[in-house]
Enzyme design. Structure first.
Site, short mmCIF file in Angstrom:
data_model
loop_
_atom_site.label_atom_id
_atom_site.label_comp_id
_atom_site.label_asym_id
_atom_site.label_seq_id
_atom_site.Cartn_x
_atom_site.Cartn_y
_atom_site.Cartn_z
N GLN A 101 -75.23 19.80 -7.09
CA GLN A 101 -73.64 19.83 -7.38
C GLN A 101 -72.74 20.90 -8.06
OE1 GLN A 101 -71.65 16.17 -6.19
NE2 GLN A 101 -73.59 15.49 -7.15
N VAL A 103 -72.69 24.61 -11.14
CA VAL A 103 -72.15 25.93 -10.67
C VAL A 103 -72.44 26.69 -12.48
CG1 VAL A 103 -69.64 25.09 -9.30
CG2 VAL A 103 -69.77 25.23 -11.85
N ASP A 104 -73.16 26.17 -12.77
CA ASP A 104 -73.58 26.41 -14.05
C ASP A 104 -74.37 27.80 -14.08
OD1 ASP A 104 -75.27 23.11 -14.91
OD2 ASP A 104 -75.99 25.00 -14.37
N HIS A 119 -71.42 23.57 -4.33
CA HIS A 119 -69.97 23.67 -4.94
C HIS A 119 -69.81 25.19 -5.45
CE1 HIS A 119 -70.31 19.53 -5.15
NE2 HIS A 119 -69.77 19.53 -4.15
N GLY A 188 -78.36 12.82 -12.19
CA GLY A 188 -77.24 13.53 -12.59
C GLY A 188 -76.00 13.27 -11.96
N THR A 189 -76.00 12.45 -11.50
CA THR A 189 -74.88 13.06 -10.47
C THR A 189 -73.93 11.12 -10.98
OG1 THR A 189 -73.48 13.35 -8.36
CG2 THR A 189 -75.99 12.82 -7.98
N SER A 190 -72.78 10.98 -9.95
CA SER A 190 -72.15 9.94 -10.05
C SER A 190 -72.34 9.79 -8.62
CB SER A 190 -70.67 9.65 -11.00
OG SER A 190 -69.96 10.81 -10.60
N ALA A 232 -82.39 12.85 -17.58
CA ALA A 232 -82.99 14.02 -16.86
C ALA A 232 -83.81 14.47 -17.91
CB ALA A 232 -81.72 14.71 -16.18
N1 APR Z 1 -78.94 12.06 -17.70
C1 APR Z 1 -79.38 11.94 -15.98
N2 APR Z 1 -77.87 11.93 -16.00
C2 APR Z 1 -76.76 11.78 -16.66
C3 APR Z 1 -77.17 12.74 -18.51
C4 APR Z 1 -77.95 12.84 -18.56
N3 APR Z 1 -78.58 12.80 -19.42
N4 APR Z 1 -76.09 13.01 -18.26
C5 APR Z 1 -74.72 11.94 -17.78
N5 APR Z 1 -75.40 12.02 -16.14
C6 APR Z 1 -74.77 10.81 -14.82
C7 APR Z 1 -73.95 10.23 -15.46
O1 APR Z 1 -74.09 8.52 -16.14
C8 APR Z 1 -72.65 10.19 -14.69
O2 APR Z 1 -72.68 9.24 -13.58
O3 APR Z 1 -74.94 12.15 -14.46
C9 APR Z 1 -73.26 11.38 -14.12
C10 APR Z 1 -72.82 12.74 -13.93
O4 APR Z 1 -71.01 12.49 -12.99
P1 APR Z 1 -70.23 12.77 -12.80
O5 APR Z 1 -69.55 13.15 -14.33
O6 APR Z 1 -69.00 13.06 -11.54
O7 APR Z 1 -71.06 14.71 -12.15
P2 APR Z 1 -70.99 14.86 -10.69
O8 APR Z 1 -71.68 13.69 -10.01
O9 APR Z 1 -72.19 16.28 -10.86
O10 APR Z 1 -69.54 15.12 -9.89
C11 APR Z 1 -69.62 15.58 -8.48
O11 APR Z 1 -67.09 16.07 -8.95
O12 APR Z 1 -65.44 17.37 -9.85
C12 APR Z 1 -66.37 17.43 -9.39
O13 APR Z 1 -67.25 19.46 -8.19
C13 APR Z 1 -67.78 18.42 -9.30
O14 APR Z 1 -70.09 19.57 -8.47
C14 APR Z 1 -69.14 18.31 -9.20
C15 APR Z 1 -68.38 17.06 -8.16
#
Ligand code: APR
Length: 242
Positions: A101, A103-104, A119, A188-190, A232
């Site tokens: 997901q 974009v970096d 994305h 690493g995604t919520s 991660a």
């Molecule tokens: N290792 C593992 N997990 C981590 C770490 C780490 N070092 N740091 C943070 N996290 C977790 C957080 O606890 C969180 O649950 O990574 C997750 C990041 O969640 P979000 O900030 O919601 O990012 P993401 O899931 O990628 O968002 C999905 O939402 O805003 C849109 O397009 C955007 O692609 C993005 C999408």
């Protein structure tokens, strides 16, 4: 036990699909969206990451994406990116699919042979009228609100905004990959943004085992085979080590 169980699942997988989010790049110093200090804690997504926001104030949206592009270019891939890139390189793209997901571009900079960007990318721009006239890539100087040379509409960042669909071919590939995986590794995604978050469930519905690596529990955590609450950058090198 859970780390060993996860390692066995991932290393014995015939077709591993890795679904990653902003947490994968957190240890490279890039902001996440929803965690502490995340973008959506400082800005309203609707002010920056929607077609309406771009229409209302293209200069503000460009400014934010230019700042994110600068931060991404300054960031370095972390051990998690390198572990995933090496694993795909060793096993081949047919056995290890990296679906992100993010974009970096950090997985590519870590040497990953192939990354499916659900994305889009900070390093591409496209015509906001979808005339198809221009699709710049990272070699193009980062334009501020400039007109598309083909049709005159403003160029926009080549990312998927809220309220927009994922690129059809990209999403169809992601579904194919998830449906034929025997293991899905979610990193690493919520797991709250659809349709990306649904890919792990698609994998599970087709018999895949699901392993989650995340700093905190997510809506997925209760249904995965193994949930590792960890960073991660610490866990993936161990999980994927030869
Ligand atoms: N290792 C593992 N997990 C981590 C770490 C780490 N070092 N740091 C943070 N996290 C977790 C957080 O606890 C969180 O649950 O990574 C997750 C990041 O969640 P979000 O900030 O919601 O990012 P993401 O899931 O990628 O968002 C999905 O939402 O805003 C849109 O397009 C955007 O692609 C993005 C999408």
């Amino acid at each position: 036990m859970t780390l060993k169980a996860a390692r066995d699942l991932v290393r014995e997988a015939e077709r591993l699909v890795v679904l990653s989010g902003a947490g994968l790049s957190a240890e490279s110093g890039l902001s996440t969206y929803r965690g502490a200090g995340g973008y959506w804690r400082q800005h309203r997504a609707t002010d920056l990451a929607t077609p309406e926001a771009f229409e209302r104030d293209p200069a503000l949206v460009w400014e934010w994406y230019s700042e994110r592009r600068r931060a991404a270019l300054e960031a370095l891939p972390n051990p998690a990116h390198h572990a995933l890139a090496s694993f795909q390189e060793q096993r081949g793209r047919d056995r290890v699919a990296l679906v992100t997901q993010n974009v970096d571009g950090l997985l590519q900079r870590a040497g990953a042979p192939e990354v499916l960007e659900l994305h889009g990318s900070l390093f591409r721009v496209r015509c906001s009228a979808r005339c198809g006239g221009e699709c710049h890539d990272e070699r193009t100087p980062w334009p501020h609100p400039v007109p598309c040379a083909a049709c005159g509409a403003p160029l926009r960042p080549g990312v998927v905004w809220f309220g927009e669909s994922l690129p059809e071919l990209v999403y169809a590939s992601a579904i194919d990959l998830a449906s034929s995986a025997d293991v899905v590794l979610v990193v690493g995604t919520s797991a709250v943004v659809q349709p990306a978050a649904g890919l792990a469930a698609i994998g599970a519905q087709h018999g895949a085992a699901v392993v989650e690596v995340n700093l905190e529990p997510t809506p997925l955590s209760g249904s995965v085979n193994v949930s590792l609450l960890a960073a991660a950058g610490e866990v993936l090198p161990v999980l994927l080590a030869p």
